[in-house]
Structures are given as C-alpha cells and as structure tokens.
Design a protein around this motif. Sequence first.
Motif, PDB file in Angstrom:
ATOM      1  N   ALA A  14      27.485  43.823  43.809  1.00  0.00           N
ATOM      2  CA  ALA A  14      28.641  43.011  43.251  1.00  0.00           C
ATOM      3  C   ALA A  14      29.800  43.096  44.363  1.00  0.00           C
ATOM      4  CB  ALA A  14      29.343  44.078  42.177  1.00  0.00           C
ATOM      5  N   PHE A  15      29.700  42.442  45.378  1.00  0.00           N
ATOM      6  CA  PHE A  15      30.602  42.296  46.367  1.00  0.00           C
ATOM      7  C   PHE A  15      31.780  41.219  45.939  1.00  0.00           C
ATOM      8  CE2 PHE A  15      26.609  43.111  49.294  1.00  0.00           C
ATOM      9  CZ  PHE A  15      26.460  44.435  48.870  1.00  0.00           C
ATOM     10  N   LEU A  16      32.603  41.567  47.376  1.00  0.00           N
ATOM     11  CA  LEU A  16      33.829  40.798  46.958  1.00  0.00           C
ATOM     12  C   LEU A  16      33.906  39.385  47.188  1.00  0.00           C
ATOM     13  CD1 LEU A  16      36.098  43.428  48.874  1.00  0.00           C
ATOM     14  CD2 LEU A  16      36.363  42.494  46.571  1.00  0.00           C
ATOM     15  N   PRO A  17      34.208  38.311  46.197  1.00  0.00           N
ATOM     16  CA  PRO A  17      34.336  36.978  46.742  1.00  0.00           C
ATOM     17  C   PRO A  17      35.039  36.408  48.003  1.00  0.00           C
ATOM     18  CG  PRO A  17      36.268  37.598  45.179  1.00  0.00           C
ATOM     19  CD  PRO A  17      35.646  38.833  45.369  1.00  0.00           C
ATOM     20  N   ASP A  18      34.729  35.310  48.394  1.00  0.00           N
ATOM     21  CA  ASP A  18      35.427  34.860  49.533  1.00  0.00           C
ATOM     22  C   ASP A  18      36.834  34.761  49.713  1.00  0.00           C
ATOM     23  OD1 ASP A  18      32.943  34.401  50.355  1.00  0.00           O
ATOM     24  OD2 ASP A  18      33.053  32.316  50.497  1.00  0.00           O
ATOM     25  N   PHE A  68      40.742  42.289  40.880  1.00  0.00           N
ATOM     26  CA  PHE A  68      39.624  43.185  41.841  1.00  0.00           C
ATOM     27  C   PHE A  68      39.786  44.770  41.185  1.00  0.00           C
ATOM     28  CE2 PHE A  68      41.062  39.957  44.641  1.00  0.00           C
ATOM     29  CZ  PHE A  68      39.985  39.536  44.961  1.00  0.00           C
ATOM     30  N   GLU A  69      39.290  45.569  41.581  1.00  0.00           N
ATOM     31  CA  GLU A  69      39.279  47.075  41.326  1.00  0.00           C
ATOM     32  C   GLU A  69      40.046  47.474  42.378  1.00  0.00           C
ATOM     33  OE1 GLU A  69      38.629  48.227  38.530  1.00  0.00           O
ATOM     34  OE2 GLU A  69      37.305  46.556  37.551  1.00  0.00           O
ATOM     35  N   ILE A  70      41.440  48.221  42.207  1.00  0.00           N
ATOM     36  CA  ILE A  70      42.005  48.955  43.189  1.00  0.00           C
ATOM     37  C   ILE A  70      42.085  50.130  42.844  1.00  0.00           C
ATOM     38  CG2 ILE A  70      44.231  48.795  44.542  1.00  0.00           C
ATOM     39  CD1 ILE A  70      44.599  45.711  43.375  1.00  0.00           C
ATOM     40  N   GLU A  72      41.294  51.435  48.039  1.00  0.00           N
ATOM     41  CA  GLU A  72      39.987  50.845  48.103  1.00  0.00           C
ATOM     42  C   GLU A  72      40.327  49.639  47.475  1.00  0.00           C
ATOM     43  OE1 GLU A  72      36.255  52.541  48.151  1.00  0.00           O
ATOM     44  OE2 GLU A  72      37.043  54.476  49.174  1.00  0.00           O
ATOM     45  N   ILE A  73      39.627  48.387  47.785  1.00  0.00           N
ATOM     46  CA  ILE A  73      39.444  47.335  46.927  1.00  0.00           C
ATOM     47  C   ILE A  73      37.937  46.979  46.800  1.00  0.00           C
ATOM     48  CG2 ILE A  73      39.969  44.668  46.608  1.00  0.00           C
ATOM     49  CD1 ILE A  73      42.621  45.441  48.028  1.00  0.00           C
ATOM     50  N   THR A  74      37.565  46.685  45.469  1.00  0.00           N
ATOM     51  CA  THR A  74      36.203  46.257  45.193  1.00  0.00           C
ATOM     52  C   THR A  74      36.300  45.018  44.376  1.00  0.00           C
ATOM     53  OG1 THR A  74      35.972  47.994  43.793  1.00  0.00           O
ATOM     54  CG2 THR A  74      35.003  48.400  45.729  1.00  0.00           C
ATOM     55  N   ALA A  75      35.215  44.266  44.033  1.00  0.00           N
ATOM     56  CA  ALA A  75      35.142  43.244  43.252  1.00  0.00           C
ATOM     57  C   ALA A  75      35.430  43.894  41.697  1.00  0.00           C
ATOM     58  CB  ALA A  75      34.064  42.708  43.355  1.00  0.00           C
ATOM     59  N   LYS A  76      35.997  42.983  40.916  1.00  0.00           N
ATOM     60  CA  LYS A  76      36.363  43.453  39.483  1.00  0.00           C
ATOM     61  C   LYS A  76      35.113  43.698  38.807  1.00  0.00           C
ATOM     62  CE  LYS A  76      39.310  43.362  36.154  1.00  0.00           C
ATOM     63  NZ  LYS A  76      40.614  44.398  36.423  1.00  0.00           N
ATOM     64  N   GLY A  77      34.882  44.883  38.254  1.00  0.00           N
ATOM     65  CA  GLY A  77      33.884  45.523  37.613  1.00  0.00           C
ATOM     66  C   GLY A  77      33.168  46.432  38.580  1.00  0.00           C
ATOM     67  N   ALA A  78      33.391  46.224  39.769  1.00  0.00           N
ATOM     68  CA  ALA A  78      32.587  47.337  40.697  1.00  0.00           C
ATOM     69  C   ALA A  78      33.279  48.602  40.946  1.00  0.00           C
ATOM     70  CB  ALA A  78      32.628  46.488  42.005  1.00  0.00           C
TER      71      ALA A  78
END
Length: 282
Positions: free
Chosen positions: A95-99, A187-189, A198-204
């Motif tokens: 579940a990677f980050l969007p562009d 995002f997840e912060i 840290e910042i990951t994709a929403k739900g990650a």
Amino acid sequence: MGKFQGVLLVSDFDNTLVYTEEVLLGGGSLPPLSRENRRALEYFTAQGGLFSVATGRALPSFAPIAPTLPMNGPTVLFNGAAIYDFARGEYLCTAFLPDSIRRDLHAVELAFPGLAAEIYHDGSQIHTLHPNDLTRNHMALTHSAATEADSILQVPMPISKVLFEETGQRGRDLERYIRSQPWARDFEIVRSGKFFLEITAKGATKGAMTQKLASVLGIRAENVCCVGDQANDLTMLAAAGHAFAPANAIEAVRRAPGVELLPDCREDALAALIDRLDGLYA
C-alpha cells in the motif's frame, strides 16, 4: 499440534524486541536479540505459534536482521505499507504512496529549507534529503546505504513511506505544519519515535496490515497477540485480541485500553509476554 497452534504473535522491533535507542543517539552496532527472548520465541514457535515482526524499517534495513530472528511468519514493513515474506522473497501485499506525495511534500520542503528525511521505495533503494546526525546514526543502525537528493521532486516512484528527522522546536513546528495541510487527511501521519515523523498511504498502518496478515494466515482475531512501544503501534494494539507494551513504551501506549504492561525491553519483555501466553493457552 502445540499449545500455540493458531496463535499469531506480532512484535514491534526497535525498543520492543531489541533496545536500539542508545545506538540511535550515540552510534554503534545493533544489539542482538537477548538469550531469554530468543529462548522464549523458539519455545513459542516450537509449540505451533506463528511469530512475526511489524516494523517501521524498510526492506533493505530489515533484510539482514530477519534471518537472525526465530521468526516463522511474514513481516509487516514500512510501518504498515507492506507485508513481505522473507521465506519466499516476495511481497504479499503493498500500500504505497500515490504520485501526489511529491507535489505535497515539495511545499513542505519550501517551508522548511534543509528538511532532513529518509525516503523508502519497494526495493533496496533509499534516498535521503539533507541528512543530519540523526539521519546518519539511523542509517548506520539499520546498516543501510542511501542516495542523497536535493529535493523530493528528484526521487523516483514508487515511494513506500517518508520519514522526517527533525528535533526540538523545528520538529514540533514541522509536525504542526504537515497536519494543518488540506492533503494531510489523505495520508497516515504518525510518530514512530521521539524524533521520527512518518507518512504512509491512507490505511497503511501496522494495525490494518496485521489484520490482513492474520487473514492471510487464517488466524482468528482473538488469537492475534501484539506488542509495541510507540504511537505507530497503537493501531496494531487496538486490533489485537491480546495487547501488550514494554515498560519503556510512551505513556499513550501504556495507557491505551486493554494494553497489558510487561517489563522493560531491556529486561526481556518478549520472554515475559510468552510466559503470560503460556498460562493463557494452558
């Protein structure tokens, strides 16, 4: 068929399974898994239990560690952005980050010149922005090599997660600024340590990926046991059937509903946890 058949134990790595805070701040080598923790985990897996790690570490920084642990389940990496099966050498889920993350974080760079960060991808490549002493100690701790970039706009996709390394008032200002942005809700912060944002994709999150891991392995929710020490572990602890925290955990973790306290990480917290499971699953 052992007494822990159908039980999944998921542990955070840094400062839960192995205490690494002193090395991060002062440099040095990664401490080994303690003899008591190793003995307890080997007993747990010999009795049919599945042991996995959920870590904020990237694939290249955890790959050298994985073979040294008595781990027989897949690993949650990048703070919940992926599940990786080291036995098979492949991702089970990502579940990677969007562009759009590069555009959003470029604005943060402009607001905080010289911003220090580590940027992770799906393979062995890591990029850094304006590395500071904390960055260098962290890279040495994780035995990772990185390519330095001047801007996130120079960094290729895919990006699995971004780790900011700013301390003191600047670190607090950075977190407030990021959380105030209109895109922050996408995002997840989360804080993953005293100095890491840290910042990951929403739900990650560790929680979501631990639930997915349990589903993949056919483990019932009530038999998922989790242990962690930082804010990034809270979702995992909330999703667990049995939740634990070492005594060195931050207050928010120690006081989280349903969390059972263990000894300090430096006092073999995992061995104490498995001793409690031994009674629970008698």
